[in-house]
Design a protein around this motif. Structure first.
Motif, PDB file in Angstrom:
ATOM      1  N   GLY A 199       2.883 -23.902 -47.722  1.00 23.91           N
ATOM      2  CA  GLY A 199       2.554 -22.529 -47.374  1.00 23.91           C
ATOM      3  C   GLY A 199       1.583 -21.834 -48.303  1.00 23.91           C
ATOM      4  O   GLY A 199       1.820 -20.689 -48.711  1.00 23.91           O
ATOM      5  N   ALA A 200       0.464 -22.469 -48.639  1.00 24.92           N
ATOM      6  CA  ALA A 200      -0.566 -21.802 -49.438  1.00 24.92           C
ATOM      7  C   ALA A 200      -1.124 -20.601 -48.687  1.00 24.92           C
ATOM      8  O   ALA A 200      -1.248 -20.621 -47.459  1.00 24.92           O
ATOM      9  CB  ALA A 200      -1.692 -22.777 -49.761  1.00 24.92           C
ATOM     10  N   SER A 201      -1.406 -19.532 -49.421  1.00 29.11           N
ATOM     11  CA  SER A 201      -2.026 -18.308 -48.878  1.00 29.11           C
ATOM     12  C   SER A 201      -1.187 -17.662 -47.777  1.00 29.11           C
ATOM     13  O   SER A 201      -1.730 -17.030 -46.864  1.00 29.11           O
ATOM     14  CB  SER A 201      -3.436 -18.614 -48.351  1.00 29.11           C
ATOM     15  N   THR A 202       0.143 -17.797 -47.869  1.00 27.84           N
ATOM     16  CA  THR A 202       1.038 -17.163 -46.898  1.00 27.84           C
ATOM     17  C   THR A 202       2.131 -16.388 -47.625  1.00 27.84           C
ATOM     18  O   THR A 202       2.343 -16.539 -48.831  1.00 27.84           O
ATOM     19  CB  THR A 202       1.683 -18.200 -45.962  1.00 27.84           C
ATOM     20  N   VAL A 203       2.844 -15.558 -46.849  1.00 27.90           N
ATOM     21  CA  VAL A 203       3.890 -14.692 -47.393  1.00 27.90           C
ATOM     22  C   VAL A 203       5.228 -15.427 -47.341  1.00 27.90           C
ATOM     23  O   VAL A 203       5.724 -15.773 -46.268  1.00 27.90           O
ATOM     24  CB  VAL A 203       3.971 -13.381 -46.591  1.00 27.90           C
ATOM     25  N   HIS A 204       5.818 -15.655 -48.510  1.00 30.95           N
ATOM     26  CA  HIS A 204       7.079 -16.393 -48.635  1.00 30.95           C
ATOM     27  C   HIS A 204       8.244 -15.442 -48.891  1.00 30.95           C
ATOM     28  O   HIS A 204       8.084 -14.387 -49.510  1.00 30.95           O
ATOM     29  CB  HIS A 204       7.013 -17.370 -49.807  1.00 30.95           C
ATOM     30  N   GLN A 205       9.431 -15.866 -48.457  1.00 33.27           N
ATOM     31  CA  GLN A 205      10.662 -15.226 -48.897  1.00 33.27           C
ATOM     32  C   GLN A 205      11.277 -16.082 -49.992  1.00 33.27           C
ATOM     33  O   GLN A 205      11.619 -17.246 -49.770  1.00 33.27           O
ATOM     34  CB  GLN A 205      11.678 -15.071 -47.773  1.00 33.27           C
ATOM     35  N   VAL A 252       6.682 -12.478 -51.300  1.00 31.98           N
ATOM     36  CA  VAL A 252       5.550 -12.661 -52.202  1.00 31.98           C
ATOM     37  C   VAL A 252       4.517 -13.529 -51.511  1.00 31.98           C
ATOM     38  O   VAL A 252       4.853 -14.470 -50.790  1.00 31.98           O
ATOM     39  CB  VAL A 252       6.008 -13.300 -53.534  1.00 31.98           C
ATOM     40  N   LYS A 253       3.238 -13.212 -51.727  1.00 30.51           N
ATOM     41  CA  LYS A 253       2.177 -14.013 -51.133  1.00 30.51           C
ATOM     42  C   LYS A 253       1.694 -15.056 -52.136  1.00 30.51           C
ATOM     43  O   LYS A 253       1.260 -14.721 -53.236  1.00 30.51           O
ATOM     44  CB  LYS A 253       1.006 -13.132 -50.690  1.00 30.51           C
ATOM     45  N   ALA A 254       1.805 -16.332 -51.734  1.00 33.39           N
ATOM     46  CA  ALA A 254       1.286 -17.410 -52.568  1.00 33.39           C
ATOM     47  C   ALA A 254      -0.236 -17.420 -52.513  1.00 33.39           C
ATOM     48  O   ALA A 254      -0.840 -17.026 -51.515  1.00 33.39           O
ATOM     49  CB  ALA A 254       1.834 -18.751 -52.088  1.00 33.39           C
ATOM     50  N   ASP A 255      -0.867 -17.879 -53.589  1.00 35.57           N
ATOM     51  CA  ASP A 255      -2.324 -17.955 -53.575  1.00 35.57           C
ATOM     52  C   ASP A 255      -2.787 -19.252 -52.910  1.00 35.57           C
ATOM     53  O   ASP A 255      -1.986 -20.021 -52.360  1.00 35.57           O
ATOM     54  CB  ASP A 255      -2.890 -17.778 -54.987  1.00 35.57           C
ATOM     55  N   ALA A 256      -4.080 -19.527 -52.948  1.00 35.24           N
ATOM     56  CA  ALA A 256      -4.640 -20.687 -52.252  1.00 35.24           C
ATOM     57  C   ALA A 256      -4.165 -22.007 -52.834  1.00 35.24           C
ATOM     58  O   ALA A 256      -4.283 -23.052 -52.189  1.00 35.24           O
ATOM     59  CB  ALA A 256      -6.166 -20.609 -52.294  1.00 35.24           C
ATOM     60  N   SER A 257      -3.609 -21.968 -54.056  1.00 32.46           N
ATOM     61  CA  SER A 257      -3.041 -23.167 -54.683  1.00 32.46           C
ATOM     62  C   SER A 257      -1.524 -23.196 -54.593  1.00 32.46           C
ATOM     63  O   SER A 257      -0.871 -23.983 -55.299  1.00 32.46           O
ATOM     64  CB  SER A 257      -3.477 -23.249 -56.149  1.00 32.46           C
ATOM     65  N   ALA A 298      12.807 -19.819 -49.071  1.00 30.90           N
ATOM     66  CA  ALA A 298      13.503 -19.884 -47.785  1.00 30.90           C
ATOM     67  C   ALA A 298      12.556 -19.971 -46.600  1.00 30.90           C
ATOM     68  O   ALA A 298      13.015 -20.058 -45.458  1.00 30.90           O
ATOM     69  CB  ALA A 298      14.420 -18.662 -47.630  1.00 30.90           C
ATOM     70  N   GLY A 299      11.244 -19.943 -46.848  1.00 30.10           N
ATOM     71  CA  GLY A 299      10.294 -20.085 -45.762  1.00 30.10           C
ATOM     72  C   GLY A 299       9.106 -19.159 -45.917  1.00 30.10           C
ATOM     73  O   GLY A 299       9.034 -18.356 -46.863  1.00 30.10           O
ATOM     74  N   TYR A 300       8.169 -19.252 -44.954  1.00 35.99           N
ATOM     75  CA  TYR A 300       6.966 -18.435 -45.034  1.00 35.99           C
ATOM     76  C   TYR A 300       6.484 -18.033 -43.647  1.00 35.99           C
ATOM     77  O   TYR A 300       6.683 -18.748 -42.659  1.00 35.99           O
ATOM     78  CB  TYR A 300       5.857 -19.159 -45.800  1.00 35.99           C
ATOM     79  N   PHE A 301       5.878 -16.848 -43.592  1.00 37.38           N
ATOM     80  CA  PHE A 301       5.295 -16.326 -42.365  1.00 37.38           C
ATOM     81  C   PHE A 301       3.950 -16.997 -42.094  1.00 37.38           C
ATOM     82  O   PHE A 301       3.301 -17.520 -43.006  1.00 37.38           O
ATOM     83  CB  PHE A 301       5.104 -14.811 -42.456  1.00 37.38           C
ATOM     84  N   GLY A 302       3.525 -16.923 -40.825  1.00 34.89           N
ATOM     85  CA  GLY A 302       2.230 -17.470 -40.453  1.00 34.89           C
ATOM     86  C   GLY A 302       1.080 -16.678 -41.041  1.00 34.89           C
ATOM     87  O   GLY A 302       1.255 -15.575 -41.597  1.00 34.89           O
ATOM     88  N   THR A 303      -0.116 -17.226 -40.908  1.00 35.44           N
ATOM     89  CA  THR A 303      -1.296 -16.583 -41.480  1.00 35.44           C
ATOM     90  C   THR A 303      -1.645 -15.280 -40.769  1.00 35.44           C
ATOM     91  O   THR A 303      -2.525 -14.544 -41.225  1.00 35.44           O
ATOM     92  CB  THR A 303      -2.502 -17.537 -41.416  1.00 35.44           C
ATOM     93  N   GLU A 304      -0.935 -14.964 -39.670  1.00 32.58           N
ATOM     94  CA  GLU A 304      -1.136 -13.669 -39.003  1.00 32.58           C
ATOM     95  C   GLU A 304      -0.644 -12.509 -39.870  1.00 32.58           C
ATOM     96  O   GLU A 304      -1.032 -11.361 -39.675  1.00 32.58           O
ATOM     97  CB  GLU A 304      -0.358 -13.620 -37.679  1.00 32.58           C
ATOM     98  N   MET A 305       0.230 -12.821 -40.835  1.00 33.18           N
ATOM     99  CA  MET A 305       0.899 -11.810 -41.648  1.00 33.18           C
ATOM    100  C   MET A 305       0.251 -11.693 -43.023  1.00 33.18           C
ATOM    101  O   MET A 305      -0.071 -12.698 -43.660  1.00 33.18           O
ATOM    102  CB  MET A 305       2.369 -12.201 -41.817  1.00 33.18           C
TER     103      MET A 305
END
Length: 310
Positions: free
Chosen positions: A103-109, A153-158, A176-183
């Motif tokens: 999940g790079a560059s996405t919002v994680h829980q 929290v949003k992970a960076d490109a790495s 626990a997971g991450y949202f799609g790039t729409e978010m």
């Protein structure tokens, strides 16, 4: 839809294991919530994506006990990829980089878990390179189980984020997971002061890029001897009783520990939400509402968030 749910153990004297996952998943995606000391509830939030029939899977270690799955809202037009990856910090008492496995560059829980019996630990999560002191003293578990608070929290490109803990042995970070790039998600760590007990308006305009954003909140108490009701709801909502009773944050140490849960809430067209707290005399010194950030659509279209309380 992507559901937001709060898993709740209301059993005094007994820890219980609760979890949720996508229909057909093989992940052991659950938490063991420690006992509800002195009444009230111990809580942990999770997100889960339903299938085309609205189905997901739930787990409970003892259905005869007083435990609940609170459905607090849902997202449409956005995907959620569930995970259950457990991370440990590479160092104690300082912010350190943490590389997530997906999940790079996405919002994680990220669910912060303190499993150290009778010992509170300061824990935190923030974006890589952030200067925010996005951490707090996580309440000790007692007689088994753990205490859980979560941050988005949003992970960076790495796939990097930063984490903080005072104990690298008994404190963990569950991705626990991450949202799609729409978010997209704008990180904050802004305490707000409720205007009074029961439901009260609070204007978030100063902390948002535009009014009407869906905001994420950490609701907590550090009251050692009493339970405290806490909640948030849309500024235009006058009926939804979107609140939970958090158990006492009893301390075996110096005190000042926080126990609570997270909820998202949509601000209205004027940037207003409603906060709630209710307890006995002295409650005003022990309720805490932290704005931990707000959601916004990434390039590619809007998301829709609906509130509920079931």
């Amino acid at each position: 839809a992507v559901l937001s749910m709060v898993l709740s153990n209301a059993t005094a004297g007994t820890e219980n294991t609760l979890g949720i996952r996508a229909n057909g998943s093989s992940l052991s995606r659950y938490v063991t919530l420690h006992e509800a000391e002195g009444g009230g509830q111990t809580n942990a939030r999770m997100f889960v994506q339903t299938d085309s029939n609205g189905i997901f899977e739930a787990y409970h270690s003892d259905i005869s006990d007083a435990d609940y799955f609170y459905y607090t809202g849902y997202w449409t037009n956005v995907a959620f990829t569930e995970l259950w990856n457990t991370e440990t910090a590479s160092g104690a008492s300082s912010w350190v980089d943490q590389t997530l496995n997906a999940g790079a560059s996405t919002v994680h829980q990220i669910i912060m878990a303190n499993y150290e019996q009778d010992v509170a630990n300061t824990m935190g999560v923030r974006a890589d390179g952030s200067a925010l002191t996005r951490s707090l003293l996580v309440h000790e578990p007692e007689a088994g189980g753990g205490n859980f608070l979560d941050f988005l929290v949003k992970a960076d490109a790495s796939s990097l984020i930063e984490v903080y803990t005072t104990d690298t042995t008994n404190a963990y970070f569950h991705d626990a997971g991450y949202f799609g790039t729409e978010m997209d998600f704008v990180e904050k760590w802004q305490p707000i002061t409720a205007a009074g007990s029961d439901w009260q308006n609070y204007d978030l305009t100063a902390y948002l890029d535009v009014d009407g954003r869906v905001c994420d909140f950490l609701l907590a108490t550090n009251w050692e001897t009493e339970i405290l009701g806490l909640g948030v709801r849309d500024g235009d909502d006058t009926t939804t009783e979107r609140k939970l009773e958090e158990h006492e944050a009893e301390s075996a140490g110096a005190g000042g520990e926080y126990s609570g849960f997270s909820m998202s809430v949509k601000s209205n067209s004027s940037g207003v939400i409603k906060t709630y707290y209710m307890g006995v005399f002295g409650q005003a010194d022990h309720n805490f509402f932290w704005l931990t950030g707000y959601f916004k659509p990434a390039a590619g279209g809007p998301q829709t968030y609906q509130l509920n309380c079931s």
